[in-house]
Scaffold this active site. Structure first.
Site, short mmCIF file in Angstrom:
data_model
loop_
_atom_site.label_atom_id
_atom_site.label_comp_id
_atom_site.label_asym_id
_atom_site.label_seq_id
_atom_site.Cartn_x
_atom_site.Cartn_y
_atom_site.Cartn_z
N SER A 114 -7.31 0.27 -1.52
CA SER A 114 -6.47 -0.87 -1.21
C SER A 114 -4.99 -0.46 -1.15
CB SER A 114 -6.71 -2.00 -2.21
OG SER A 114 -6.07 -3.19 -1.80
N ASP A 153 -1.59 -4.75 3.59
CA ASP A 153 -1.72 -3.56 2.78
C ASP A 153 -2.63 -2.59 3.55
OD1 ASP A 153 -4.11 -4.90 2.41
OD2 ASP A 153 -4.23 -4.50 0.27
N ASP A 203 -5.69 -1.47 3.51
CA ASP A 203 -7.05 -1.81 3.94
C ASP A 203 -7.12 -3.20 4.57
OD1 ASP A 203 -6.70 -3.11 1.45
OD2 ASP A 203 -8.85 -3.09 1.06
N ASP A 251 -6.74 -6.27 3.57
CA ASP A 251 -7.33 -7.47 2.98
C ASP A 251 -6.25 -8.38 2.38
OD1 ASP A 251 -6.72 -5.92 0.72
OD2 ASP A 251 -8.63 -6.33 -0.29
#
Length: 578
Positions: A150, A305, A307, A309
């Protein structure tokens, strides 16, 4: 663990480690006799919990490496075979981000699953986390795995697991998987089925772009306004992550004609060369976005961010300056927009947030006839609670969010989805433009009706085992002396979530105060921090400028924070780590 035991564990690890690079790394640690380093690597195992696991890359049981990933995948496979009767038909989705070793970890995951007789549905390229969550549902898979850390720094990687319902795992599955991992033998004793052999046996399927097209179509249906904009100027940053191509495709097919990527951060790069901490909330992370927005005179800035999400949003504020919206402000805007302007189907609309997020969404839901819940921190609780209420009560899930810039619109995914949320926020901005107002003007309309809510957060860091004990003492001390007042505010209710009840037991305390406000205290589940979340409600006088009310509210909030921290110091909170 004494020095001999540490060295014995390290030598045993060396014999089983399948990666020559981490073998060489550990031999160097042993050669220099660094016992502190060995203890950090081997005194514990990297913990598998409700968000999977995340850690620093390197050799050792307390690091992210190929041996840990293989053993984790074997434990997951064996738990699935024990609990999901048709797992060998449904299979598991496997995806990865662009971090160091993500490709190797994803291949190891799929190869172990295939060797266990579980088909692996593998994304051959880089994908955002929401796409794996979507694919798990879309394909009817028994589970999904995304290799990602993440928004952590570049030296980290991680392994996140979705259950067959598309949501992050919660008890008892987390504990069941962890128990199976603990029973797995050394990594070199595990069987792997290489990709070509797995494909030949029908145990490895390379997913095509048809899944991505289905995802883009699903999130496009989440829009309310649905007409894009020929005038709205949008700046977007992928923060060196994997969201770029997907966000561009989503905005283009939705009719947004002026999208300007932040060029320096648009290409995937797991070293994150322009930011130390690739989180849009971190100081300095948005500097390049601001520069690009000024250059193109942007109306809206959207940031993911790595990734994709999580979503951060900047808009034009007073006198044309760019202003970063808080996570709560984005949540309130999206929640109100979807409830007030969205289309219904006869079912009761339902929104949900967390016990550390703003209570304003609850006030909005009450006045607009929607069902509402607050759950523990973490999107796993939001998604699983929504699934349960849909099943048991027939409500229609509309929106869920947490103040840490995580949002989920509708049911295309069952986890936070920065791409879907960004598309709907762009839709909101286009609707504002079409109605002759700004996003901040819309927020002020909401605040005049429901009140001006201001929030703040204070964190204190306590590293190591001693830090864990310090945080435990602080929480217990606060439980032992509930205050009647916090400065000028009378405490009206105290909520202790440790015994459990409607929510699972959690080491959290909340102090509600007269006039609308609360402070919530909790030790972090992923960092050595104790966190305090503050909120106050300010009522605007008729005709009062929102800016004036905000200045007053922010001053009162600071007084409230100071009053609580004085109480916390009385209960043993040290003056460190702020």
């Amino acid at each position: 663990m004494d020095a001999t035991a540490l060295k014995d564990r390290a030598e045993a690890w060396l014999r089983a480690d399948p990666d020559a690079d981490t073998v060489a790394e550990l031999r160097e640690v042993l050669a220099r006799g660094d016992l502190a380093d060995l203890a950090d690597r081997f005194a514990a195992d990297l913990e598998f919990g409700t968000a999977g696991m995340r850690g620093v890359l390197g050799a050792g049981s307390n690091r992210m490496n190929r041996a840990v990933v293989r053993r984790t995948s074997a434990g997951l496979a064996r738990y699935l075979k024990a609990t999901v009767p048709d797992v060998t038909r449904r299979g598991v989705v496997v995806g990865r981000d662009g971090r160091r070793l993500s490709a190797e970890f994803a291949e190891d995951t799929a190869s172990v699953l295939a060797a266990e007789g579980i088909p692996a549905h593998v994304f051959p390229g880089l994908v955002p986390t929401p796409l794996v969550a979507f694919a798990t549902l879309h394909l009817g898979a028994a589970a999904g795995v995304i290799v990602t850390a993440s928004h952590n720094p570049p030296e980290y990687n991680g392994y996140k697991v979705y259950w067959g319902n598309g949501a992050q795992i919660i008890p008892p599955h987390d504990k069941g998987i962890a128990a199976e991992i603990a029973r797995v033998g050394p990594a070199d004793q595990l069987r792997l089925l290489p990709p070509d052999a797995a494909r030949a046996q029908g145990l490895w399927t390379d997913l095509t772009d048809a899944i991505g097209e289905a995802y883009l179509e699903a999130i496009s249906r989440l829009r309310v306004h649905g007409r894009g904009s020929d005038a709205l100027r949008i700046v977007y940053t992928a923060m060196h992550g994997v969201g770029g191509v997907w966000m561009e495709r989503a905005l283009a097919r939705a009719g947004f004609r002026h999208v300007h990527p932040v060029a320096e951060q648009h290409q995937t790069d797991g070293t994150f060369p322009t930011v130390r901490f690739p989180n849009p909330e971190e100081p300095g992370a948005m500097d390049l976005s601001i520069a690009t927005a000024r250059r193109v005179d942007a109306d809206l800035v959207l940031a993911h961010d790595p990734d994709a999400d999580r979503l951060a949003v900047m808009v034009r504020g007073e006198e044309g300056a760019l202003r970063m919206l808080t996570g709560n402000e984005v949540g309130v805007l999206l929640g109100h927009y979807l409830l007030a302007e969205g289309r219904g189907d006869g079912r009761t609309p339902y929104v949900v947030t967390t016990i550390v997020s703003s209570t304003q969404l609850g006030d909005i839901a009450s006045q607009l006839g929607a069902a509402y819940d607050e759950v523990l921190t973490g999107f796993k609780w939001i998604a699983n609670r929504a699934i349960a209420r849909e099943r048991d009560e027939g409500v229609r899930f509309v929106f869920g969010y947490e103040e840490a810039i995580g949002y989920c619109v509708g049911t295309a995914t069952r986890d936070k989805d920065g791409i879907g949320a960004a598309l709907v926020f762009a839709d909101l901005a286009a609707w504002c433009e079409a109605n002759g107002k700004t996003v901040l003007g819309y927020l002020e309309e909401i605040q005049r009706v429901y009140g001006l809510y201001v929030s703040g957060q204070r964190n204190f860091t306590f590293p190591g085992a001693e830090g864990v004990q310090t945080m435990a003492r602080i929480m217990e001390s606060m439980r032992g002396a509930f205050p009647e007042r916090l400065g000028d505010w009378r405490v009206t209710r105290i909520l202790d979530y440790l015994p459990g009840g409607k929510l699972p037991p959690s080491n959290v305390l909340a102090f509600e105060v007269e006039g609308g406000g609360r402070v919530t205290a909790r030790p972090s589940g992923t960092e050595p921090k104790i966190k305090y979340y503050f909120e106050l409600k300010e009522t605007l006088a008729p005709g009062e400028p929102v800016r004036a009310a905000r200045v007053r509210a922010e001053a009162r909030l600071q007084q409230f924070i100071d009053a609580f921290l004085a109480f916390a110091r009385e209960r043993g909170q040290p003056e460190v780590g702020a």
